[in-house]
Design an enzyme around this catalytic site. Structure first.
Site, PDB file in Angstrom:
ATOM      1  N   SER A 118      11.360  30.180  67.236  1.00 32.95           N
ATOM      2  CA  SER A 118       9.748  29.883  67.816  1.00 32.95           C
ATOM      3  C   SER A 118       9.706  28.537  67.721  1.00 32.95           C
ATOM      4  O   SER A 118       9.184  27.419  68.225  1.00 32.95           O
ATOM      5  CB  SER A 118       8.579  30.699  66.696  1.00 32.95           C
ATOM      6  N   HIS A 139      14.574  32.044  73.815  1.00 31.27           N
ATOM      7  CA  HIS A 139      12.722  32.180  73.058  1.00 31.27           C
ATOM      8  C   HIS A 139      12.253  33.487  73.852  1.00 31.27           C
ATOM      9  O   HIS A 139      11.953  32.798  75.162  1.00 31.27           O
ATOM     10  CB  HIS A 139      12.014  30.782  73.382  1.00 31.27           C
ATOM     11  N   GLU A 151      12.215  31.063  77.179  1.00 28.74           N
ATOM     12  CA  GLU A 151      12.011  29.614  77.000  1.00 28.74           C
ATOM     13  C   GLU A 151      13.731  29.007  76.900  1.00 28.74           C
ATOM     14  O   GLU A 151      14.161  29.314  76.088  1.00 28.74           O
ATOM     15  CB  GLU A 151      11.210  28.664  76.122  1.00 28.74           C
ATOM     16  N   ASN A 189       5.395  26.927  71.777  1.00 25.06           N
ATOM     17  CA  ASN A 189       4.227  26.408  71.023  1.00 25.06           C
ATOM     18  C   ASN A 189       3.315  25.978  70.874  1.00 25.06           C
ATOM     19  O   ASN A 189       3.010  25.645  69.935  1.00 25.06           O
ATOM     20  CB  ASN A 189       5.109  27.466  69.649  1.00 25.06           C
TER      21      ASN A 189
HETATM   22  N1  NAD Z   1       6.574  36.984  66.303  1.00 25.33           N
HETATM   23  C1  NAD Z   1       6.042  36.516  67.329  1.00 25.33           C
HETATM   24  O1  NAD Z   1       5.920  37.008  68.381  1.00 25.33           O
HETATM   25  C2  NAD Z   1       7.591  35.688  67.826  1.00 25.33           C
HETATM   26  C3  NAD Z   1       8.270  35.421  69.122  1.00 25.33           C
HETATM   27  C4  NAD Z   1       9.061  34.264  69.713  1.00 25.33           C
HETATM   28  C5  NAD Z   1      10.079  34.046  68.733  1.00 25.33           C
HETATM   29  N2  NAD Z   1      10.106  34.396  67.177  1.00 25.33           N
HETATM   30  C6  NAD Z   1      10.572  33.894  66.510  1.00 25.33           C
HETATM   31  O2  NAD Z   1      12.222  34.857  66.555  1.00 25.33           O
HETATM   32  C7  NAD Z   1      12.569  34.891  65.257  1.00 25.33           C
HETATM   33  C8  NAD Z   1      12.195  36.884  64.390  1.00 25.33           C
HETATM   34  O3  NAD Z   1      11.183  36.599  64.304  1.00 25.33           O
HETATM   35  P1  NAD Z   1      10.242  38.058  63.826  1.00 25.33           P
HETATM   36  O4  NAD Z   1       8.359  37.799  64.110  1.00 25.33           O
HETATM   37  O5  NAD Z   1      10.806  38.902  64.665  1.00 25.33           O
HETATM   38  O6  NAD Z   1       9.937  37.940  62.310  1.00 25.33           O
HETATM   39  P2  NAD Z   1      10.353  39.720  61.346  1.00 25.33           P
HETATM   40  O7  NAD Z   1       9.721  38.988  60.029  1.00 25.33           O
HETATM   41  O8  NAD Z   1       9.075  41.077  62.768  1.00 25.33           O
HETATM   42  O9  NAD Z   1      11.428  39.811  61.604  1.00 25.33           O
HETATM   43  C9  NAD Z   1      12.459  39.302  60.908  1.00 25.33           C
HETATM   44  C10 NAD Z   1      13.898  40.451  60.580  1.00 25.33           C
HETATM   45  O10 NAD Z   1      14.734  39.462  59.918  1.00 25.33           O
HETATM   46  C11 NAD Z   1      15.461  40.459  59.076  1.00 25.33           C
HETATM   47  N3  NAD Z   1      16.544  38.812  58.493  1.00 25.33           N
HETATM   48  C12 NAD Z   1      15.662  38.433  56.812  1.00 25.33           C
HETATM   49  N4  NAD Z   1      17.293  37.798  56.663  1.00 25.33           N
HETATM   50  C13 NAD Z   1      18.007  38.150  57.543  1.00 25.33           C
HETATM   51  C14 NAD Z   1      19.569  38.218  57.332  1.00 25.33           C
HETATM   52  N5  NAD Z   1      20.134  37.770  56.727  1.00 25.33           N
HETATM   53  N6  NAD Z   1      20.505  39.016  58.383  1.00 25.33           N
HETATM   54  C15 NAD Z   1      19.839  40.052  58.663  1.00 25.33           C
HETATM   55  N7  NAD Z   1      18.754  39.965  59.215  1.00 25.33           N
HETATM   56  C16 NAD Z   1      17.322  39.182  58.491  1.00 25.33           C
HETATM   57  C17 NAD Z   1      14.687  40.870  58.285  1.00 25.33           C
HETATM   58  O11 NAD Z   1      14.958  42.093  57.188  1.00 25.33           O
HETATM   59  C18 NAD Z   1      13.190  41.578  59.510  1.00 25.33           C
HETATM   60  O12 NAD Z   1      13.508  42.375  59.721  1.00 25.33           O
HETATM   61  C19 NAD Z   1      11.550  34.019  64.392  1.00 25.33           C
HETATM   62  O13 NAD Z   1      13.031  33.128  64.182  1.00 25.33           O
HETATM   63  C20 NAD Z   1       9.870  33.635  64.695  1.00 25.33           C
HETATM   64  O14 NAD Z   1      10.339  32.337  64.746  1.00 25.33           O
HETATM   65  C21 NAD Z   1       8.885  35.420  67.124  1.00 25.33           C
END
Ligand code: NAD
Length: 295
Positions: A118, A139, A151, A189
């Site tokens: 993000s 993104h 994005e 963001n």
């Molecule tokens: N939540 C949102 O709305 C959103 C929107 C756009 C982008 N993002 C980005 O997407 C990414 C993920 O966010 P999220 O909201 O899905 O988080 P989340 O906490 O829901 O999921 C993260 C996942 O990554 C896994 N993980 C951690 N370490 C790992 C590894 N070494 N190998 C494989 N898997 C691993 C965790 O077990 C978990 O299942 C982040 O970079 C976040 O900034 C989030």
């Protein structure tokens, strides 16, 4: 391009896996535990069922999509043969650097590396691999199967060829791709998160309650959901990480995370994913109701 590895099966990873699988790609979905993968696959199943019930996909589409996804707990197995790897693991710089070092070690020189971060610098992530010109930000927005935007973030060294390829690939997924440059928070963001943080400050300063703040923005500004509900939906830990990236990146106090946001993350009130944030999602039906607004 046939095989796409998605690293992380959380909120975003399972949505990205779903979207690629529904568009005919073979998806290798990687997470650290069977439990995390099971949770991610259950979400994909539930979302496909909902689409089927609405008539937007057939039973065959649902079954084909599910059969296109293979799960792995071992990242080295999960990245074998990948043409594109999309990292969607927890928003943490050290973790992402560790993952990209591993990708650099085990993937072929032709693999494209994308991150769904993000806010973390694409250029900084790309610096740990041998071919930074093949690293790019892809993104997606939450919920991925429904939201039309990708994005696309060019790191300092990302090549024109890779950027064009990812822009076209996003279109093939039925998304609209917008190309932006690599500065803290990119575009989405940099604009969204200070608004959410300001909504939390407004609550912290007792100007109004949770429902009142969200209603002002929903009914007065035509936002489909209020900023506090959106924060719950994104995850308060993700919101805090992004504010910290903006604060560190611009060295400007206007990006300081609200103390209430910091407190809530420390107290593990992370929003929908933990069952409580600004709203209570302890009964699973409530979380489902929020999800249904989108799917
Ligand atoms: N939540 C949102 O709305 C959103 C929107 C756009 C982008 N993002 C980005 O997407 C990414 C993920 O966010 P999220 O909201 O899905 O988080 P989340 O906490 O829901 O999921 C993260 C996942 O990554 C896994 N993980 C951690 N370490 C790992 C590894 N070494 N190998 C494989 N898997 C691993 C965790 O077990 C978990 O299942 C982040 O970079 C976040 O900034 C989030």
């Amino acid at each position: 391009m046939k095989i796409v590895t998605v690293i992380g099966a959380g909120t975003m990873g399972n949505g990205i896996a779903h979207t690629f699988a529904q568009n005919g790609f073979t998806v290798k979905l990687v997470d650290v535990s069977e439990e995390a993968l099971e949770k991610g696959m259950n979400t994909i199943f539930t979302n496909l069922e909902r689409m089927q019930n609405k008539g937007s996909i057939s039973v065959e589409d649902k079954m084909k999509t599910l059969s296109n996804i293979i799960c792995y707990t071992d990242i080295e197995d999960g990245i074998v043969g990948a043409d594109l790897v999309i990292e969607a693991a927890t928003e943490n710089l050290d973790l992402k650097l560790r993952i990209f070092r591993k990708l650099n070690e085990f993937c072929s020189h032709n693999t494209i590396f994308a991150t769904n971060t993000s806010s973390i610098s694409i250029t900084q992530i790309a610096a740990v691999v041998a071919h930074p010109e093949r690293v790019i930000g892809m993104h997606f927005m939450n919920p991925v199967p429904m939201m039309p935007l990708v994005e696309v973030i060019r790191g300092y060294n990302t090549s024109d060829e890779i950027t064009e390829f990812i822009m076209n690939l996003s279109k093939k997924l039925g998304k609209t791709a917008v190309e932006v440059h690599d500065y803290p928070g990119f575009v989405a963001n940099r604009i969204l998160m200070p608004m959410i943080n300001e909504a939390i400050e407004t609550l912290y300063n007792k100007v109004a309650g949770v429902n009142e703040i969200d209603n002002v923005m929903k009914l007065g500004m035509a936002h489909p959901m209020g900023p506090l509900q959106l924060a719950d939906f994104i995850g308060l830990d993700v919101c805090l990480s992004i504010m910290n990236v903006l604060y560190d990146g611009f060295k400007n106090p206007k990006y300081a995370p609200c103390p209430l946001l910091v407190n809530m993350v420390n107290a593990k009130k992370l929003g929908i994913k933990s069952g409580e944030g600004f709203y209570d999602y302890s009964e699973s039906k409530k979380a489902e109701k929020v999800a249904k607004q989108f799917l």
